[in-house]
Design an enzyme around this catalytic site. Structure first.
Site, PDB file in Angstrom:
ATOM      1  N   LYS A 166       0.983  -1.128  -0.114  1.00 54.88           N
ATOM      2  CA  LYS A 166      -0.144  -0.155  -0.425  1.00 54.88           C
ATOM      3  C   LYS A 166       0.594   1.184   0.065  1.00 54.88           C
ATOM      4  O   LYS A 166       0.958   1.653   0.953  1.00 54.88           O
ATOM      5  CB  LYS A 166      -0.653   0.016   1.254  1.00 54.88           C
ATOM      6  CG  LYS A 166      -2.128   0.641   1.047  1.00 54.88           C
ATOM      7  CD  LYS A 166      -2.570   1.748   2.289  1.00 54.88           C
ATOM      8  CE  LYS A 166      -1.603   2.972   2.449  1.00 54.88           C
ATOM      9  NZ  LYS A 166      -1.646   4.368   1.699  1.00 54.88           N
ATOM     10  N   GLU A 241       9.184   0.824  11.002  1.00 51.92           N
ATOM     11  CA  GLU A 241      10.306   1.674  10.948  1.00 51.92           C
ATOM     12  C   GLU A 241       9.718   3.388  10.770  1.00 51.92           C
ATOM     13  O   GLU A 241       8.865   3.993  10.076  1.00 51.92           O
ATOM     14  CB  GLU A 241      10.985   1.958   9.188  1.00 51.92           C
ATOM     15  CG  GLU A 241      11.689   0.295   9.185  1.00 51.92           C
ATOM     16  CD  GLU A 241      13.130   0.420   9.804  1.00 51.92           C
ATOM     17  OE1 GLU A 241      13.721   1.071  11.027  1.00 51.92           O
ATOM     18  OE2 GLU A 241      13.348  -0.700   9.884  1.00 51.92           O
ATOM     19  N   CYS A 275      13.833  10.664   7.282  1.00 49.36           N
ATOM     20  CA  CYS A 275      13.678   9.372   9.070  1.00 49.36           C
ATOM     21  C   CYS A 275      14.967  10.123   9.872  1.00 49.36           C
ATOM     22  O   CYS A 275      14.957  10.092  10.798  1.00 49.36           O
ATOM     23  CB  CYS A 275      13.032   8.435   9.102  1.00 49.36           C
ATOM     24  SG  CYS A 275      13.598   7.609   7.880  1.00 49.36           S
ATOM     25  N   GLU A 367       9.864  15.970  15.459  1.00 45.85           N
ATOM     26  CA  GLU A 367      10.116  15.577  14.009  1.00 45.85           C
ATOM     27  C   GLU A 367       9.926  16.512  13.223  1.00 45.85           C
ATOM     28  O   GLU A 367       7.923  16.715  13.686  1.00 45.85           O
ATOM     29  CB  GLU A 367      10.170  13.957  13.748  1.00 45.85           C
ATOM     30  CG  GLU A 367      10.554  14.133  11.871  1.00 45.85           C
ATOM     31  CD  GLU A 367      10.432  12.417  12.168  1.00 45.85           C
ATOM     32  OE1 GLU A 367       9.001  12.404  12.363  1.00 45.85           O
ATOM     33  OE2 GLU A 367      10.869  11.992  11.073  1.00 45.85           O
TER      34      GLU A 367
HETATM   35  P1  NAD Z   1       2.094   8.288   7.732  1.00 48.86           P
HETATM   36  O1  NAD Z   1       2.349   7.747   9.089  1.00 48.86           O
HETATM   37  O2  NAD Z   1       1.127   9.790   7.859  1.00 48.86           O
HETATM   38  O3  NAD Z   1       1.649   7.246   6.634  1.00 48.86           O
HETATM   39  C1  NAD Z   1       2.317   6.291   6.271  1.00 48.86           C
HETATM   40  C2  NAD Z   1       2.161   5.153   5.989  1.00 48.86           C
HETATM   41  O4  NAD Z   1       0.825   4.945   6.024  1.00 48.86           O
HETATM   42  C3  NAD Z   1       0.641   6.049   4.446  1.00 48.86           C
HETATM   43  O5  NAD Z   1       0.267   4.493   3.182  1.00 48.86           O
HETATM   44  C4  NAD Z   1      -0.236   6.010   5.079  1.00 48.86           C
HETATM   45  O6  NAD Z   1      -1.191   5.978   4.236  1.00 48.86           O
HETATM   46  C5  NAD Z   1      -0.761   4.933   5.775  1.00 48.86           C
HETATM   47  N1  NAD Z   1      -1.361   4.799   7.569  1.00 48.86           N
HETATM   48  C6  NAD Z   1      -2.244   6.445   7.684  1.00 48.86           C
HETATM   49  N2  NAD Z   1      -2.811   5.898   8.427  1.00 48.86           N
HETATM   50  C7  NAD Z   1      -2.852   4.183   9.086  1.00 48.86           C
HETATM   51  C8  NAD Z   1      -3.441   3.408   9.073  1.00 48.86           C
HETATM   52  N3  NAD Z   1      -4.517   3.054  10.004  1.00 48.86           N
HETATM   53  N4  NAD Z   1      -3.559   2.192   9.268  1.00 48.86           N
HETATM   54  C9  NAD Z   1      -2.875   1.905   8.180  1.00 48.86           C
HETATM   55  N5  NAD Z   1      -1.714   2.738   7.410  1.00 48.86           N
HETATM   56  C10 NAD Z   1      -2.341   3.504   7.390  1.00 48.86           C
HETATM   57  O7  NAD Z   1       3.432   8.579   7.986  1.00 48.86           O
HETATM   58  P2  NAD Z   1       3.871   9.386   6.277  1.00 48.86           P
HETATM   59  O8  NAD Z   1       3.503  10.671   6.416  1.00 48.86           O
HETATM   60  O9  NAD Z   1       3.382   9.433   5.262  1.00 48.86           O
HETATM   61  O10 NAD Z   1       5.696   9.714   6.065  1.00 48.86           O
HETATM   62  C11 NAD Z   1       6.388  10.535   6.866  1.00 48.86           C
HETATM   63  C12 NAD Z   1       6.622   9.883   8.635  1.00 48.86           C
HETATM   64  O11 NAD Z   1       7.290   8.052   8.703  1.00 48.86           O
HETATM   65  C13 NAD Z   1       7.675  10.359   8.930  1.00 48.86           C
HETATM   66  O12 NAD Z   1       6.875  10.764  10.149  1.00 48.86           O
HETATM   67  C14 NAD Z   1       9.353   9.518   9.151  1.00 48.86           C
HETATM   68  O13 NAD Z   1       9.836  10.095  10.060  1.00 48.86           O
HETATM   69  C15 NAD Z   1       8.761   8.735   8.750  1.00 48.86           C
HETATM   70  N6  NAD Z   1       9.411   7.611   7.656  1.00 48.86           N
HETATM   71  C16 NAD Z   1      10.014   6.695   8.312  1.00 48.86           C
HETATM   72  C17 NAD Z   1      11.736   5.970   8.273  1.00 48.86           C
HETATM   73  C18 NAD Z   1      12.169   4.951   8.570  1.00 48.86           C
HETATM   74  O14 NAD Z   1      11.992   4.253   7.318  1.00 48.86           O
HETATM   75  N7  NAD Z   1      12.210   5.504  10.094  1.00 48.86           N
HETATM   76  C19 NAD Z   1      11.502   5.742   6.627  1.00 48.86           C
HETATM   77  C20 NAD Z   1      10.613   6.775   6.055  1.00 48.86           C
HETATM   78  C21 NAD Z   1      10.029   7.926   6.395  1.00 48.86           C
END
Ligand code: NAD
Length: 468
Positions: A166, A241, A275, A367
């Site tokens: 997804k 992650e 991240c 963050e």
């Molecule tokens: P997000 O948590 O809003 O979304 C991530 C994914 O989860 C998206 O595909 C979203 O559609 C999905 N999602 C949202 N709500 C959900 C739910 N209730 N159930 C299941 N899936 C759901 O994050 P974002 O804004 O897309 O990404 C930014 C964040 O990602 C930042 O906090 C960043 O630090 C983190 N990040 C971490 C890493 C790592 O490897 N540690 C890498 C990249 C990004």
């Protein structure tokens, strides 16, 4: 748009518009997957997985290598899609497409090496097997859509699983393209499916479906906690992650010129939507002023503009909402010490910004996920470690020093999963990656990546003689 665009029929009730963040133009409309469609996809994936796991390891490896080769044939197309939907500079996007290829190549090399062990026992032979889990869901964020999708998908497939990917709402196009390329490479129908849609609908349906054995989630800490809580009802395997607020620690004995020249890339790459961004710059007090003098020209020289221009180092933020979020950390009167430039007009632009860190300021602890860093002085090694660890996160960090003993002491003392000394090393697919504390659970990448998608099975075979 060429063949990677998708326009919904008016009868399709759910759809997402994909915007070019540099121009705000709609570049595609992508259907969203309902919970019922998720259930159908899980059933198709389960059928495909049974046959996939039964294939000879050499044949699975060959198909994954062929997939890597097909990705390689489409590198430019994939990179252009990443520029279009994510606003990444073309140079970065080409690297990302190459990384997707490398991840499948590397994982393919693991299929025939996924060996169990033979453990000495009395009266028989004891062996272990790494059995695939079944159907794995990979929920990806928008910041590095292609690499992060493949961090999960490549080893999961190599270990004999099916994958349901997804992508984030804002960046589904490269994922959709990858799924088509997988079919072109000969991967079986249903084995690697992409399910675009809203997180709380499509993502949640994947987390809740009992036919999904494991969820690999990359995204915010807040949503990661929900995924863990929901998955726990079924004791679902989960890798998380999550976010970070990583330190860049500059000691007085460091090569200051080198440290200052490298610092902009560590929090401006991908417009800070990383991240691992080193967004807390901790500088030993006696070199604090000197370091800022060196940092200023390095930050303002960072080239911001059209992502399609190969000279560009930084593009826009992903969305208007993300820009609002970043802006909220830099209110009027904020203690700005360095400010770069950004284009005016259409597009979600935000300039490189360095703030003086102040106690209690959310910019110093939360963050931001934008091109904003805070700079703070420290007194000595103990103070540096204390400040570095004064966060709920623990993903990455860098330290700059000429003292080898200190480099090792501080690397061991900082509670984070990925440290680099005299460098801001990026994530490598052949070394392990993941977070301490609220930055995540589990590790991805590296030599053990495949085993994270297996269960260990122990089998004892008696060698006692059978009686006639
Ligand atoms: P997000 O948590 O809003 O979304 C991530 C994914 O989860 C998206 O595909 C979203 O559609 C999905 N999602 C949202 N709500 C959900 C739910 N209730 N159930 C299941 N899936 C759901 O994050 P974002 O804004 O897309 O990404 C930014 C964040 O990602 C930042 O906090 C960043 O630090 C983190 N990040 C971490 C890493 C790592 O490897 N540690 C890498 C990249 C990004």
């Amino acid at each position: 748009m060429s063949d990677h665009s998708y326009r919904c029929e008016p009868s399709e009730p759910f759809a997402h518009e994909v915007l070019n963040p540099a121009t705000e133009e709609v570049v595609a409309t992508v259907p969203a997957t309902s919970a019922a469609e998720v259930a159908e996809a899980v059933a198709r994936a389960a059928r495909a997985q049974t046959a996939w796991a039964a294939l000879a390891p050499g044949d699975r490896a060959r198909l994954l290598r062929r997939f890597a080769a097909v990705i390689d044939d489409h590198l430019e197309q994939l990179a252009r899609l990443e520029v279009l939907e994510a606003g990444h500079p073309i140079g970065n996007a080409r690297w990302e497409a190459g990384n997707a290829r490398d991840l499948f190549d590397y994982a393919a090399g693991g299929v025939e090496r996924l060996a169990g062990s033979q453990i000495p026992v009395a009266g028989g032979l004891n062996v272990t097997f790494h059995e695939p889990l079944g159907v794995v869901a990979v929920i990806a964020p928008w910041n590095f859509p292609m690499p992060i999708a493949c961090w999960g998908a490549a080893p999961a497939l190599a270990a004999g699983n099916a994958v349901l990917l997804k992508p984030a709402e804002t960046t589904p196009l490269t994922a959709i393209r990858l799924a088509r390329l997988a079919l072109e490479a000969g991967l079986p129908e249903g084995l690697f499916q992409v399910l675009p849609g809203a997180g709380p609908v499509t993502g949640a349906a994947l987390v809740e479906h009992p036919g999904v054995a494991k969820v690999v989630f990359t995204g915010s800490t807040a949503v990661g906690k929900q995924v863990l809580a929901k998955g726990s009802a079924q004791l679902k395997r989960v890798t998380l992650e999550l976010g970070g607020k990583s330190p860049n620690i500059v000691f007085a004995d460091a090569d200051l010129e080198r440290a200052a020249a490298a610092a902009p890339g560590s929090f401006l790459d991908n417009s800070g939507q990383d991240c691992c961004a080193r967004s807390r710059i901790l500088v030993q007090r006696e070199v604090y002023d000197r370091f800022l003098q060196l940092l200023e020209p390095a930050v303002t020289a960072w080239r911001v503009g059209d992502p399609a221009d190969p000279e560009t180092q930084m593009g826009p933020l992903i969305s208007a909402a993300q820009r609002e979020r970043v802006r909220s950390y830099v209110p009027d009167g904020a203690p700005v010490v360095i400010r770069g430039e950004a284009p005016e007009g259409k597009g979600f632009w935000y300039p490189a910004t360095v703030l003086e860190g102040r106690p209690g300021d959310p910019a110093a602890t939360e963050e931001i996920f934008g091109p904003v860093a805070v700079v703070l002085p420290f007194e000595d090694e103990a103070d540096a470690v204390r400040l570095a660890n004064a966060t709920d996160y623990g993903l990455s960090g860098s330290l700059w020093t000429r003292d080898v003993g200190r480099a090792i002491r501080v690397s061991r003392a900082v509670a984070a999963g990925n440290l680099s000394v005299n460098s801001h090393s990026s994530v490598r697919y052949w070394t392990p990656f993941g977070g301490f504390k609220q930055s995540g659970i589990g590790r991805e990448l590296g030599p053990d990546a495949l085993t994270a998608f297996t269960e260990t099975k122990n089998v004892f075979i008696s060698t006692e003689e059978n009686r006639p």
